[in-house]
Design a protein around this motif. Structure first.
Motif, PDB file in Angstrom:
ATOM      1  N   UNK A  59       0.831  -1.201   0.000  1.00 45.46           N
ATOM      2  CA  UNK A  59       0.000   0.000   0.000  1.00 45.46           C
ATOM      3  C   UNK A  59       0.868   1.255   0.000  1.00 45.46           C
ATOM      4  N   UNK A  60       0.417   2.296  -0.699  1.00 43.54           N
ATOM      5  CA  UNK A  60       1.188   3.543  -0.672  1.00 43.54           C
ATOM      6  C   UNK A  60       0.959   4.247   0.661  1.00 43.54           C
ATOM      7  N   UNK A  61       1.838   5.195   0.920  1.00 44.29           N
ATOM      8  CA  UNK A  61       1.730   5.981   2.159  1.00 44.29           C
ATOM      9  C   UNK A  61       0.346   6.647   2.255  1.00 44.29           C
ATOM     10  N   UNK A  62      -0.095   7.250   1.152  1.00 41.51           N
ATOM     11  CA  UNK A  62      -1.376   7.971   1.182  1.00 41.51           C
ATOM     12  C   UNK A  62      -2.526   7.015   1.453  1.00 41.51           C
ATOM     13  N   UNK A  63      -2.478   5.817   0.865  1.00 38.71           N
ATOM     14  CA  UNK A  63      -3.539   4.833   1.106  1.00 38.71           C
ATOM     15  C   UNK A  63      -3.583   4.456   2.585  1.00 38.71           C
ATOM     16  N   UNK A  64      -2.405   4.269   3.156  1.00 39.44           N
ATOM     17  CA  UNK A  64      -2.349   3.900   4.579  1.00 39.44           C
ATOM     18  C   UNK A  64      -2.918   5.030   5.455  1.00 39.44           C
ATOM     19  N   UNK A  65      -2.560   6.252   5.090  1.00 39.73           N
ATOM     20  CA  UNK A  65      -3.061   7.397   5.878  1.00 39.73           C
ATOM     21  C   UNK A  65      -4.580   7.506   5.758  1.00 39.73           C
ATOM     22  N   UNK A  66      -5.097   7.232   4.541  1.00 39.73           N
ATOM     23  CA  UNK A  66      -6.553   7.320   4.327  1.00 39.73           C
ATOM     24  C   UNK A  66      -7.271   6.249   5.143  1.00 39.73           C
ATOM     25  N   UNK A  67      -6.638   5.115   5.299  1.00 38.46           N
ATOM     26  CA  UNK A  67      -7.265   4.048   6.101  1.00 38.46           C
ATOM     27  C   UNK A  67      -7.420   4.472   7.561  1.00 38.46           C
ATOM     28  N   UNK A  68      -6.510   5.320   8.016  1.00 38.59           N
ATOM     29  CA  UNK A  68      -6.566   5.748   9.430  1.00 38.59           C
ATOM     30  C   UNK A  68      -7.627   6.838   9.643  1.00 38.59           C
ATOM     31  N   UNK A  69      -7.589   7.877   8.813  1.00 36.14           N
ATOM     32  CA  UNK A  69      -8.452   9.048   9.097  1.00 36.14           C
ATOM     33  C   UNK A  69      -9.609   9.207   8.120  1.00 36.14           C
ATOM     34  N   UNK A  70      -9.652   8.399   7.080  1.00 40.42           N
ATOM     35  CA  UNK A  70     -10.713   8.546   6.076  1.00 40.42           C
ATOM     36  C   UNK A  70     -10.265   9.477   4.955  1.00 40.42           C
ATOM     37  N   UNK A  98      -0.980   6.324  15.102  1.00 44.19           N
ATOM     38  CA  UNK A  98      -0.949   5.443  13.921  1.00 44.19           C
ATOM     39  C   UNK A  98      -0.308   6.142  12.720  1.00 44.19           C
ATOM     40  N   UNK A  99      -0.650   7.418  12.554  1.00 36.06           N
ATOM     41  CA  UNK A  99      -0.061   8.186  11.421  1.00 36.06           C
ATOM     42  C   UNK A  99       1.451   8.271  11.592  1.00 36.06           C
ATOM     43  N   UNK A 100       1.878   8.602  12.821  1.00 32.71           N
ATOM     44  CA  UNK A 100       3.315   8.769  13.068  1.00 32.71           C
ATOM     45  C   UNK A 100       4.040   7.447  12.824  1.00 32.71           C
ATOM     46  N   UNK A 101       3.428   6.325  13.250  1.00 32.68           N
ATOM     47  CA  UNK A 101       4.088   5.013  13.038  1.00 32.68           C
ATOM     48  C   UNK A 101       4.281   4.746  11.546  1.00 32.68           C
ATOM     49  N   UNK A 102       3.292   5.083  10.767  1.00 31.90           N
ATOM     50  CA  UNK A 102       3.394   4.830   9.321  1.00 31.90           C
ATOM     51  C   UNK A 102       4.473   5.715   8.700  1.00 31.90           C
ATOM     52  N   UNK A 103       4.484   7.000   9.096  1.00 28.66           N
ATOM     53  CA  UNK A 103       5.516   7.905   8.564  1.00 28.66           C
ATOM     54  C   UNK A 103       6.900   7.458   9.026  1.00 28.66           C
ATOM     55  N   UNK A 104       6.987   7.001  10.279  1.00 34.73           N
ATOM     56  CA  UNK A 104       8.296   6.560  10.805  1.00 34.73           C
ATOM     57  C   UNK A 104       8.795   5.357  10.008  1.00 34.73           C
ATOM     58  N   UNK A 105       7.886   4.409   9.725  1.00 39.97           N
ATOM     59  CA  UNK A 105       8.291   3.219   8.966  1.00 39.97           C
ATOM     60  C   UNK A 105       8.780   3.616   7.573  1.00 39.97           C
ATOM     61  N   UNK A 106       8.144   4.635   7.002  1.00 38.99           N
ATOM     62  CA  UNK A 106       8.536   5.073   5.648  1.00 38.99           C
ATOM     63  C   UNK A 106       9.648   6.118   5.698  1.00 38.99           C
ATOM     64  N   UNK A 107      10.113   6.437   6.905  1.00 37.64           N
ATOM     65  CA  UNK A 107      11.112   7.507   7.114  1.00 37.64           C
ATOM     66  C   UNK A 107      10.705   8.805   6.397  1.00 37.64           C
ATOM     67  N   UNK A 108       9.424   9.124   6.536  1.00 34.49           N
ATOM     68  CA  UNK A 108       8.884  10.350   5.932  1.00 34.49           C
ATOM     69  C   UNK A 108       8.774  11.440   6.995  1.00 34.49           C
ATOM     70  N   UNK A 109       9.203  12.642   6.634  1.00 25.14           N
ATOM     71  CA  UNK A 109       9.184  13.759   7.586  1.00 25.14           C
ATOM     72  C   UNK A 109       7.751  14.118   7.981  1.00 25.14           C
ATOM     73  N   UNK A 110       7.600  14.542   9.242  1.00 26.57           N
ATOM     74  CA  UNK A 110       6.303  14.984   9.773  1.00 26.57           C
ATOM     75  C   UNK A 110       6.443  16.431  10.214  1.00 26.57           C
ATOM     76  N   UNK A 111       5.494  17.275   9.825  1.00 25.81           N
ATOM     77  CA  UNK A 111       5.474  18.659  10.325  1.00 25.81           C
ATOM     78  C   UNK A 111       4.138  18.894  11.015  1.00 25.81           C
TER      79      UNK A 111
END
Ligand SMILES: Cc1cc2nc3c(=O)[nH]c(=O)nc-3n(C[C@H](O)[C@H](O)[C@H](O)COP(=O)(O)OP(=O)(O)OC[C@H]3O[C@@H](n4cnc5c(N)ncnc54)[C@H](O)[C@@H]3O)c2cc1C
Length: 471
Positions: free
Chosen positions: A1-12, A51-64
């Protein structure tokens, strides 16, 4: 799954915004920083944030993290990052009037916390011009100050407890309601003022205070800052420390305010260089009860203090607000500073702090330096003078990066020679990183880097902010 798909699963789907949908979030309040993020995600709960932070952390994607986006330091610049907006986590969960605490979600807007406290005859005293947009999580993350610090302290002093999602997604529960808690290192105060570089604040326990039953507010013009300090100290002594606000505006600010708001009134008939807005607030009946002659003792006390100082030649002009409309007019003039400062282009926005008895020295020394470096440069200051915090806006004659650096360093030189700080209340973000590299104690910087590496080894939480690169 892409990052965006995973994020959509969490928050809609509706709460993962991309491309043009991110326009509201992609630039800061000053318009200086602009970048389209990978996405803006709007969680509704701490678990969703985790959940969002865990997904970003796994993908090593920056969070602001982004709250009201009113940062004046570029703290929310979100290039190549997932921005986490706290706006849906805005619940005022509980107000316990007897304990004088409010338990709130990090997305609660300051003015809504003010309204909620007011309904219980209490105040949450953190206030500044952006109170209608700034959220408590953003204010905590910048350790915001504002106009009432002279009485109640900065945001750090107004917070008892926090909940924080760490860069690996763990939820750290520090939601203490205690006024004393010495159980180990003070992680709450580490997270406050970290500008989102160590974790995401999701909830807070805030201190509330009794609502003053009367205010006495005045505009006062003084010959020198030493006279202003005398006024502050005399009022503190006479009232037992009830000064709520002690704010300075110079003549250029007053003129620019009238240009921007032509229907507003000048504070005085004559023009003065040092204009102070002072406010005292009291709860005790002996100071607040309406007297048979129609006076309020607190107002009389302020008038008497001003009258005495006028006789001594320490005040040149004074106007005491006679009703709430006049009080509001004084506050509106002060709180318009954020907008008024944008009137003039090419500005160096210095948010500095000097010891309260060194303000005269600051202006004397910086004027001497400017006479050498850019004699025709203008400056305008609006200050939380009671804290020694001066918003010293400098308008150089050349829009040239090297020249701007030279002037910025001159301000830093003067501030440091007086034992001051180059950053008082707006934080470091991106804007003040060069000053941080030049001026912060090297040992302190090294410790900060170690703390960052320990908590956020992959550098995903608001990367590039606060800490300058090592050489
Ligand atoms: C008109 C105006 C007047 C102002 N007056 C004052 C003043 O008098 N005193 C003063 O101190 N400041 C003042 N400010 C600036 C002030 O710092 C911000 O207004 C406020 O503190 C930031 O809140 P925000 O919700 O807008 O945060 P944002 O701008 O959204 O974020 C600020 C920083 O905190 C981080 N952050 C945001 N939310 C969180 C969170 N939940 N967890 C972790 N990190 C987070 C962001 O990544 C960013 O680095 C003023 C700003 C304006 C526009």
């Amino acid at each position: 799954m892409t990052l965006l798909t995973q994020l959509r699963e969490i928050v809609g789907d509706n709460h993962v915004l991309t491309d043009i949908e991110t326009a509201k979030y992609d630039h800061d309040w000053t318009g200086k920083y602009q970048a389209t993020p990978i996405a803006v995600v709007r969680p509704a709960s701490t678990q969703e944030v985790s959940d969002i932070v865990k997904i970003c952390a796994a993908a090593k994607t920056a969070i602001v993290p982004v709250s009201g986006n009113t940062s004046l330091a570029g703290g929310t610049y979100g290039k190549d990052a997932v921005m986490i907006s706290m706006e849906r986590m805005n619940d005022i969960r509980d107000i316990r009037p007897d304990a004088r605490i409010a338990i709130v979600g990090a997305g609660a807007v300051l003015s809504s916390i003010h309204d909620a406290a007011d309904a219980h005859d209490l105040v949450f005293p953190l206030t500044f011009g952006a109170k209608g947009s700034a959220m408590i999580g953003g204010a905590l993350s910048t350790n915001a100050g504002g106009s009432n610090v002279v009485r109640y302290g900065s945001t750090r002093g107004l917070c008892l407890g926090l909940e924080v999602v760490l860069p690996d997604g763990q939820i750290m529960n520090l939601m203490s309601e205690l006024h004393k808690d010495n159980s180990g290192y003070d992680l709450k105060n580490l997270m406050i003022g970290a500008e989102g570089t160590l974790g995401l604040i999701t909830s807070a326990v805030l201190k509330l205070f009794p609502k003053p039953r009367a205010y006495a507010t005045a505009m006062v013009a003084v010959p020198a800052f030493s006279d202003a300090l005398r006024l502050l100290n005399d009022l503190q002594a006479a009232t037992g420390g009830l000064v709520e606000a002690f704010e300075y505006m110079d003549a250029l600010y007053v003129a620019d305010h009238l240009t921007m708001f032509p229907k507003a009134r000048a504070p005085f008939e004559d023009k003065h260089d040092i204009n102070i807005m002072v406010e005292v607030g009291a709860t005790a009946p002996n100071l607040t009860d309406l007297q048979p002659d129609g006076t309020i003792p607190l107002v009389t006390l302020l008038e008497d203090t001003l009258g005495q100082m006028m006789e001594d030649g320490r005040i040149v002009d004074a106007v005491v607000a006679q009703n709430d409309a006049q009080r509001r007019e004084m506050w509106e003039r002060r709180e318009a500073a954020g907008e008024v400062m944008l009137l003039r282009k090419t500005m160096i926005n210095n948010d500095i702090c000097v010891p309260v008895d060194k303000v005269d020295d600051f202006f004397e020394r910086i004027d001497a330096r400017l006479a050498e470096l850019d004699p025709k440069a203008l400056h305008s200051s609006v200050s939380h003078l009671g804290d020694g915090n001066i918003h010293f806006l400098l308008f150089p004659t050349k829009d040239d990066a090297q020249h701007i650096d030279v002037l910025t360093e001159a301000v830093e030189d003067v501030v440091l020679s007086l034992g001051g700080s180059f950053s008082a209340e707006h934080g470091i973000g991106l804007t003040k990183k060069p000053s941080m590299a030049r001026r912060k104690d090297k040992v302190a910087l090294a410790i900060m880097r170690s703390v960052k590496a320990a908590i956020d080894p992959d550098n995903i939480m608001n990367p590039g902010k606060v800490l300058p690169q090592t050489n």
